[in-house]
Design a protein around this motif. Structure first.
Motif, PDB file in Angstrom:
ATOM      1  N   MET A 195      59.260  20.298  29.192  1.00  0.00           N
ATOM      2  CA  MET A 195      60.321  20.315  30.194  1.00  0.00           C
ATOM      3  C   MET A 195      61.709  20.350  29.568  1.00  0.00           C
ATOM      4  O   MET A 195      62.574  21.133  29.977  1.00  0.00           O
ATOM      5  N   GLU A 196      61.958  19.523  28.559  1.00  0.00           N
ATOM      6  CA  GLU A 196      63.290  19.473  27.975  1.00  0.00           C
ATOM      7  C   GLU A 196      63.664  20.783  27.296  1.00  0.00           C
ATOM      8  O   GLU A 196      64.803  21.242  27.372  1.00  0.00           O
ATOM      9  N   ARG A 197      62.700  21.405  26.622  1.00  0.00           N
ATOM     10  CA  ARG A 197      62.964  22.681  25.958  1.00  0.00           C
ATOM     11  C   ARG A 197      63.292  23.761  26.979  1.00  0.00           C
ATOM     12  O   ARG A 197      64.268  24.508  26.816  1.00  0.00           O
ATOM     13  N   SER A 239      58.631  15.166  29.057  1.00  0.00           N
ATOM     14  CA  SER A 239      57.729  15.187  27.908  1.00  0.00           C
ATOM     15  C   SER A 239      57.565  16.596  27.340  1.00  0.00           C
ATOM     16  O   SER A 239      57.750  17.598  28.020  1.00  0.00           O
ATOM     17  N   SER A 240      57.198  16.656  26.068  1.00  0.00           N
ATOM     18  CA  SER A 240      56.895  17.936  25.436  1.00  0.00           C
ATOM     19  C   SER A 240      55.429  18.301  25.592  1.00  0.00           C
ATOM     20  O   SER A 240      54.988  19.322  25.071  1.00  0.00           O
ATOM     21  N   GLY A 279      65.786  26.481  17.656  1.00  0.00           N
ATOM     22  CA  GLY A 279      64.375  26.364  17.313  1.00  0.00           C
ATOM     23  C   GLY A 279      63.434  26.963  18.332  1.00  0.00           C
ATOM     24  O   GLY A 279      62.223  26.713  18.287  1.00  0.00           O
ATOM     25  N   MET A 280      63.959  27.779  19.263  1.00  0.00           N
ATOM     26  CA  MET A 280      63.131  28.402  20.304  1.00  0.00           C
ATOM     27  C   MET A 280      62.619  29.747  19.784  1.00  0.00           C
ATOM     28  O   MET A 280      63.099  30.817  20.148  1.00  0.00           O
ATOM     29  N   THR A 281      61.616  29.676  18.925  1.00  0.00           N
ATOM     30  CA  THR A 281      61.166  30.872  18.216  1.00  0.00           C
ATOM     31  C   THR A 281      60.410  31.856  19.097  1.00  0.00           C
ATOM     32  O   THR A 281      60.188  32.997  18.695  1.00  0.00           O
ATOM     33  N   GLY A 317      60.336  33.991  27.006  1.00  0.00           N
ATOM     34  CA  GLY A 317      61.136  32.780  27.045  1.00  0.00           C
ATOM     35  C   GLY A 317      60.556  31.717  26.135  1.00  0.00           C
ATOM     36  O   GLY A 317      59.518  31.920  25.487  1.00  0.00           O
ATOM     37  N   PRO A 318      61.171  30.540  26.070  1.00  0.00           N
ATOM     38  CA  PRO A 318      60.740  29.499  25.131  1.00  0.00           C
ATOM     39  C   PRO A 318      59.359  28.934  25.430  1.00  0.00           C
ATOM     40  O   PRO A 318      58.718  28.367  24.550  1.00  0.00           O
TER      41      PRO A 318
END
Length: 280
Positions: free
Chosen positions: A71-73, A158-159, A204-206, A249-250
């Protein structure tokens, strides 16, 4: 570099990105919230409206939903990179009513198959073993809703999602959807894509990688392609004036960025006018 200098640079960078990335869904290419059949402009009484064709009872598309793993990303990408504005967030949804509203069809499917609902990706919001969080992000005339289903012991934002993400994200799969953002007419599209990739990589969103118009077989080839290969410009009617790129997208979600210029922009404008005339 001092913290104050760094913060000033960061604020400036975000302002530039918001200006370049201000966008709307391509399906509403030339409309705005104020001209898309807003309430108060119609003379039709409510009794007549309720008997009108279903299409005449709609105001348009309110939002698109994207279920995410992190969610945070995802939130950072759609607000800080693309410049969307948070409307509100709500979370920790659980209980019988939520489960029935969102997941009844999937529970029926699990019962029909005779399998545990969890094995086909159905969370247990009913007991509270899993929870649902949402965040709404406003763009010019569209809202994007980010959703995350998580285990109850995982924090909001959370990731780690409840279900594993899909491995195959080709847009050719039936039911696969994409989110399309509308790039402003005076923006250098090739530079926009280069800046989007660079800003995402910096965070860092590869996964945020745009396709090219030339054939590439490796990531090295893709990166080495000329900037002019970022944008596909369509010259054949009825799509003449359409410019686009496809991009992940990420979260691995399928994105599209477009411009609608010249003839194709006129076609969208005419279709919107016809639509509004019918509805009103």
């Amino acid at each position: 570099m001092t913290d104050e200098t760094h913060n000033a640079i960061e604020i400036g960078r975000r302002a530039v990105l918001r200006s370049a990335g201000a966008a709307v869904v391509a399906g509403l290419v030339v409309g705005s919230a104020s001209d898309a059949g807003a309430q108060g402009t119609d003379a039709m009484p409510a009794t007549a409206r309720n008997e009108a064709p279903l299409g005449a009872r709609l105001q348009g598309v309110q939002h698109f939903g994207l279920t995410v793993q992190n969610m945070e990303r995802a939130y950072q990408f759609y607000t800080e990179v693309l410049g969307g504005t948070e409307v509100f967030r709500h979370g920790d949804f659980q209980g019988d009513g939520v489960q029935n509203t969102l997941l009844a069809d999937q529970e029926i499917e699990a019962n029909t198959r005779g399998v545990n609902p969890r094995t086909i990706g159905v969370p247990d919001l009913r007991s509270g073993a899993q929870r649902l969080d949402v965040r709404f992000i406003q763009f010019d005339n569209m809202v994007l809703e980010l959703l995350q289903y998580r285990e109850a012991d995982q924090p909001m934002g959370s990731s780690k999602s409840f279900a594993e993400p899909l491995e195959h994200m080709s847009p050719a799969f039936p039911r696969m959807m994409h989110i399309c953002f509308y790039v402003r007419d005076d923006v250098d599209f090739n530079k926009f894509i280069a800046d989007l990739e660079a800003e995402s990589a910096r965070r860092g969103m590869t996964q945020v990688r745009a396709n090219r118009t030339v054939r590439v077989t490796t990531e090295t080839d893709r990166k080495a392609a000329p900037r002019s290969a970022n944008t596909n410009r369509v010259t054949e009617a009825p799509s003449d004036g359409w410019e686009l790129i496809y991009c992940k997208g990420p979260e691995g979600e399928q994105l599209e960025f477009v411009k609608a210029l010249g003839p194709v922009k006129k076609r969208f404008s005419e279709a919107l006018a016809q639509r509004q005339a019918i509805v009103r």
